[in-house]
Design a protein around this motif. Structure first.
Motif, PDB file in Angstrom:
ATOM      1  N   HIS A  80       0.838  -1.199   0.000  1.00 62.12           N
ATOM      2  CA  HIS A  80       0.000   0.000   0.000  1.00 62.12           C
ATOM      3  C   HIS A  80       0.874   1.250   0.000  1.00 62.12           C
ATOM      4  N   ARG A  81       0.379   2.294  -0.618  1.00 60.31           N
ATOM      5  CA  ARG A  81       1.177   3.515  -0.775  1.00 60.31           C
ATOM      6  C   ARG A  81       1.486   4.200   0.554  1.00 60.31           C
ATOM      7  N   MET A  86       8.768   2.621  -0.166  1.00 57.84           N
ATOM      8  CA  MET A  86       8.756   3.177  -1.516  1.00 57.84           C
ATOM      9  C   MET A  86       9.566   2.332  -2.501  1.00 57.84           C
ATOM     10  N   LEU A  91       2.657   0.392  -5.814  1.00 61.51           N
ATOM     11  CA  LEU A  91       2.083   1.011  -4.627  1.00 61.51           C
ATOM     12  C   LEU A  91       0.582   1.136  -4.867  1.00 61.51           C
ATOM     13  N   THR A  93      -3.735   1.248  -3.718  1.00 60.99           N
ATOM     14  CA  THR A  93      -4.690   1.927  -2.856  1.00 60.99           C
ATOM     15  C   THR A  93      -5.944   1.079  -2.729  1.00 60.99           C
ATOM     16  N   GLY A 116      -0.500   1.488   6.646  1.00 59.04           N
ATOM     17  CA  GLY A 116      -0.523   0.885   5.323  1.00 59.04           C
ATOM     18  C   GLY A 116      -1.063  -0.527   5.265  1.00 59.04           C
TER      19      GLY A 116
END
Length: 229
Positions: A80-81, A86, A91, A93, A116
């Motif tokens: 998850h973003r 990173m 990534l 949502t 996240g």
């Protein structure tokens, strides 16, 4: 569907292999770095190509195997973003669909244990990571934990699934392997029986849990997709 539930004993972590029988494409949910030889052996013996590693969150109790698998077999890591990793290839949502051959999964953002956290939903099952456990829930006393937010995630994103949906958690410490949404709504000691948001927050505030013994190594490594360098 090819399905394997794998258990890493030191941290009581469940990982899940999902494979498409027609295309031989596969994904692996919450891989553990120490189990890499087992994953490679399974891929070979089942004649599968690993295309995705799916993280339910940035783990504090073990080091992910996503980076090692990316190096070995070219799989793409999915996080998850808001997870703070990173380094991931994708990534995602809330609501993002993922396709693995003929298998379809949907990302549901279920924060509260961490910012996240996600669960991966299929037609008949959900992989809940550390949000909803069998007879429990993820802790909320560190790593952006928020008991009220976790209650909202579980009741709004998971307890709204069909009652017979199978629940496969990220951990279990009591020998359980699978539950159902119906069972957790009825019997989960922290959330079941119609417990209110305030009751859940009170229960979580009274837990006296030990500091995770691997957190100082696991968190920075997992924010780098498992890299220890």
């Amino acid at each position: 569907m090819i399905f394997r539930q794998l258990f890493e004993t030191e941290t009581s972590t469940y990982s899940y292999f999902l494979g498409c029988e027609r295309t031989r494409r596969a994904c692996l949910i919450d891989p553990v770095a120490s189990e890499l030889p087992l994953y490679l052996e399974l891929l070979q013996s089942l004649d599968l190509k690993l295309v995705y590693t799916l993280e339910t969150h940035v783990h504090a109790d073990h080091i992910t195997g996503s980076g090692l698998l990316r190096e070995k077999v070219g799989s793409k890591s999915v996080v998850h973003r808001d997870a703070g990793a990173m380094c991931a290839d994708l990534l995602v949502t809330d609501g993002v669909p993922l396709q693995v051959g003929d298998l379809q999964l949907e990302v549901r953002h279920t924060p509260g244990h961490t910012n996240g956290c996600v669960s991966y939903v299929m037609a008949d099952r959900v992989f809940t990571g550390d949000a909803l456990l069998i007879g429990g829930s993820g802790r909320t006393d560190f790593q952006q934990g928020d008991a009220g937010q976790l209650y909202d995630s579980i009741t709004g994103k998971l307890f709204t699934l069909p009652p017979d949906t199978l629940v496969y958690p990220g951990h279990d410490y009591n020998g359980n392997t699978v539950s159902t949404i119906k069972q957790e709504m009825a019997k989960n000691p922290r959330l079941g029986g119609g417990k209110s948001r305030d009751e859940f927050i009170a229960i979580m505030s009274e837990l006296k849990l030990a500091y995770p013994k691997f957190i100082d190594q696991a968190l920075p490594a997992n924010q780098s997709c498992g890299s220890l360098s």
